[in-house]
Design an enzyme around this catalytic site. Structure first.
Site, short mmCIF file in Angstrom:
data_model
loop_
_atom_site.label_atom_id
_atom_site.label_comp_id
_atom_site.label_asym_id
_atom_site.label_seq_id
_atom_site.Cartn_x
_atom_site.Cartn_y
_atom_site.Cartn_z
N THR A 68 0.91 48.71 -47.97
CA THR A 68 0.24 48.48 -46.69
C THR A 68 -0.60 49.68 -46.27
O THR A 68 -1.66 49.53 -45.67
CB THR A 68 1.31 48.19 -45.61
OG1 THR A 68 2.00 47.02 -46.01
CG2 THR A 68 0.70 47.97 -44.25
N ASP A 124 0.81 45.52 -54.07
CA ASP A 124 1.85 45.36 -53.08
C ASP A 124 3.14 45.74 -53.82
O ASP A 124 3.34 45.31 -54.96
CB ASP A 124 1.88 43.90 -52.63
CG ASP A 124 2.84 43.68 -51.48
OD1 ASP A 124 2.37 43.35 -50.39
OD2 ASP A 124 4.08 43.82 -51.69
N THR A 164 6.21 49.73 -48.91
CA THR A 164 7.56 50.06 -48.45
C THR A 164 8.63 49.15 -49.05
O THR A 164 9.80 49.53 -49.13
CB THR A 164 7.66 49.97 -46.91
OG1 THR A 164 7.26 48.66 -46.51
CG2 THR A 164 6.80 51.00 -46.25
N ASP A 165 8.23 47.94 -49.47
CA ASP A 165 9.26 46.96 -49.85
C ASP A 165 10.18 47.45 -50.97
O ASP A 165 11.38 47.24 -50.92
CB ASP A 165 8.60 45.63 -50.24
CG ASP A 165 8.04 44.92 -49.02
OD1 ASP A 165 8.46 45.26 -47.89
OD2 ASP A 165 7.17 44.04 -49.18
N1 ASN Z 1 4.45 44.49 -48.65
C1 ASN Z 1 4.12 45.84 -48.45
C2 ASN Z 1 4.45 46.58 -49.75
O1 ASN Z 1 5.58 46.86 -50.02
C3 ASN Z 1 4.90 46.40 -47.29
C4 ASN Z 1 4.48 47.77 -46.81
O2 ASN Z 1 3.95 48.59 -47.53
N2 ASN Z 1 4.70 48.09 -45.55
O3 ASN Z 1 3.55 46.86 -50.52
#
Ligand code: ASN
Length: 612
Positions: A42, A110, A142-143
């Protein structure tokens, strides 16, 4: 796409303008260099026409250059030219200028699409650029960020520099985003602090990567480290808890273990789970399973059928690691059912997070030369600070600083830390000068950070390398002293060892991953001076440290040119016997031979004839 190494080389060369390295301009040793691997997530996403967040290639760096708090354009262009690296403006917190380069992955992804191959790629990229940077940042979705951080912590063996994995919940270029602070603070920490760990920085906290879990999908506080305190907090000041830093204590060079075993899995127990499901899960080719049990490591004691499946699997050589389903705490053999698991060959994973346990299995199972017993043992050993296996440290009882503090009536944590940072470097340095290994060990036990810097940024290892006592140097390295710290004058322990010609110390520093860090033309200058003054010993020091004997100085002259001008025969013999190139021409188009003719350096001239 060019390889990372090519890009890094390009970047280094772009720092040299018209053959003159601008690095030698005043104050440049006060720069901290950071490599950013932008993998996606993200943090760099932009909304498309349907308002969905997607990563766009080739915009991240362009946009960063437009943000004055991410890039000091004036300084950067004056120093490096328009195509140079990004540079942060100076701020209160960063004593060193942060110069950073971004490598954008293709495709950007992602993090839910990440695989073990991506972890391997990141690890290899860090290895390729390791010597050129002080710290590394991985920008990541973050995932699955905690999985990547955990995997990297094992794969980056004997890590001597900081690696920070970060990302954000809202894209960095949106008005209200956590991305800017996460990225900016990570850059400042990576350039300024000696923390040789894979960390996660998120929402003002620097955490040990393999202790983190993603705990929130829609809060800025997305990560937690439930079983271990943060390594640092970034409020108005950045406060590092140095006692918590896990430092490799072996004489070992940084290395990337670049294979992983993919036959691993996570199985979470639930009431009524069938033995058929467990049997299916443990089918070949599975080799390692993280079993998430209830509470402190419990399984239903009345389910002989599932215990039989676990036993059958461990007898086939599958490693099963017991960790808790709870967000915090540890498994233990407190209750009867946990003992049943042990009887079935399941090993305790103590307070490992599921992410840290799974990636540890993938790492340990890929060690081809380890026996199954070694693999099981290493799951339970604390390799990178990822687990607490029950032994409680007694540091608190011995805390010397606390004793002094109480007599000075100091009580606040901040004052206590300040007192430690004043007392410990002085005491460590005194112990080094007295060659007192026992004292060093007891200071470490009393809470001293063995790599703590004094007012000039010098550490005990700097002093020991200058003094030249091999035993003290060895002891400090085994206590986890960092070989990479630069003092306020840009000198590392290796600089001290070279400039005092302690050859054995240079060798041991190299075994611990030390490397020459100055730009080649500066090393060239020093070697030319050594040649001019006839110091074979100094040239040998540089050679042991990995310098190229044909290196050129600012005006394109090699040490051999200087040996020729000053008629230093022993230097010329040493250089030529060790492969120095006699045909390099300087800026005036002269070879060493030409200069020997001009200066009537007859001894060297005679010797050089054979190489003409
Ligand atoms: N879906 C995103 C990822 O993990 C979530 C994020 O980065 N906040 O790439």
């Amino acid at each position: 796409m060019n390889s990372t190494r090519d890009k890094v080389k390009e970047r280094r060369h772009s720092n040299c303008v018209n053959g003159t390295c601008k690095e030698i301009s005043a104050g440049r040793s006060m720069e901290g260099k950071v490599l950013v691997l932008y993998t996606g997530g993200t943090i760099g996403m932009i909304r498309n026409e349907n308002q969905a967040l997607v990563p766009f290639p080739n915009v991240f760096v362009k946009k960063l250059r437009l943000y004055p708090h991410m890039h000091d354009r004036e300084y950067a262009e004056e120093t490096y030219g328009p195509m140079g690296p990004l540079v942060l403006p100076v701020s209160e917190n960063n004593s060193r200028r942060v110069v950073y380069s971004v490598i954008e992955y293709s495709p950007l992804c992602d993090s839910s699409n990440m695989t073990m191959d991506d972890w391997i790629r990141i690890a290899k990229d860090i290895k390729q650029s390791y010597e050129y940077f002080d710290g590394f940042i991985v920008l990541h979705g973050t995932d699955t960020l905690s999985y990547t951080a955990s995997a990297l912590s094992y794969m980056l063996e004997a890590l001597g520099k900081i690696v920070i994995v970060t990302g954000s919940q809202v894209p960095i270029f949106e008005a209200r985003s956590d991305g800017m602070d996460n990225f900016l603070t990570s850059l400042i920490i990576a350039a300024n602090y000696s923390i040789p760990e894979v960390c996660v920085f998120f929402n003002k906290k620097l955490m040990r990567g393999n202790r983190t879990i993603k705990t929130a999908a829609s809060s800025f506080e997305a990560f937690d480290s439930p079983n271990f305190p943060p390594l640092a907090k970034a409020e108005i000041n950045i406060e590092v808890n140095y006692r918590l830093i896990f430092r490799p204590c072996n004489i070992e060079k940084f290395n990337v273990h670049s294979s992983l075993n993919r036959n691993v899995g996570l199985l979470r127990l639930f009431p009524g789970i069938t033995s058929d499901l467990i049997k299916a899960f443990f089918q070949s080719p599975i080799e390692g399973v993280v079993l998430q049990t209830y509470g402190a490591g419990n399984v239903p004691a009345n389910r002989k059928d599932i215990m039989d499946e676990f036993r059958a699997a461990t007898e086939r050589g599958v490693i099963i690691v017991n960790v808790t389903q709870c967000n915090s705490g540890t498994v233990s053999s407190l209750y009867e059912p946990a003992k049943l698991l042990e009887d079935a060959g399941v090993i305790m994973g103590f307070d490992l997070t599921p992410e840290a346990a799974l990636t540890k299995l993938a790492y340990v199972l890929s060690k081809k030369d380890w026996s199954i017993e070694m693999k099981k043992d290493s799951i339970q050993i604390n390799l990178r600070g990822e687990l607490s296996n029950g032994k409680v440290s007694t540091i608190q009882d011995l805390d010397l600083v606390e004793a002094v503090a109480s007599s000075l009536r100091i009580s606040s944590a901040k004052e206590l830390q300040e007192l430690g940072s004043i007392l410990f470097p002085a005491m460590l340095n005194a112990a080094v000068l007295r060659r007192d290994v026992k004292k060093l060990e007891s200071l470490k036990r009393c809470g001293a950070d063995i790599s703590q810097q004094n007012a000039d940024g010098r550490t005990a290892l700097h002093i020991a390398c200058r003094e030249g006592d091999l035993k003290i140097v060895q002891s400090l390295l085994k206590m986890g002293a960092s070989v990479h710290i630069q003092d306020r004058f840009g000198r590392t322990p290796l600089t001290e060892a070279i400039e005092n010609d302690h050859h054995e110390i240079i060798k041991i520093l190299l075994q611990c991953g030390a490397h020459l860090h100055e730009y080649a033309c500066l090393i060239g200058e020093k070697m030319c001076v050594a040649a001019a003054t006839g110091s074979v010993r100094r040239l040998k020091s540089f050679q042991i440290a990995g310098a190229d004997l044909s290196v050129t100085n600012l005006i394109g002259m090699t040490p051999l040119h200087f040996a020729a001008i000053y008629d230093k025969l022993s230097v010329a013999i040493f250089l030529l016997e060790n492969g120095a190139n006699a045909s390099i021409t300087d800026k005036t188009n002269c070879t060493p031979f030409d200069l020997a003719v001009m200066t009537k350096s007859n001894r060297v001239l005679e010797h050089l004839r054979a190489y003409e």
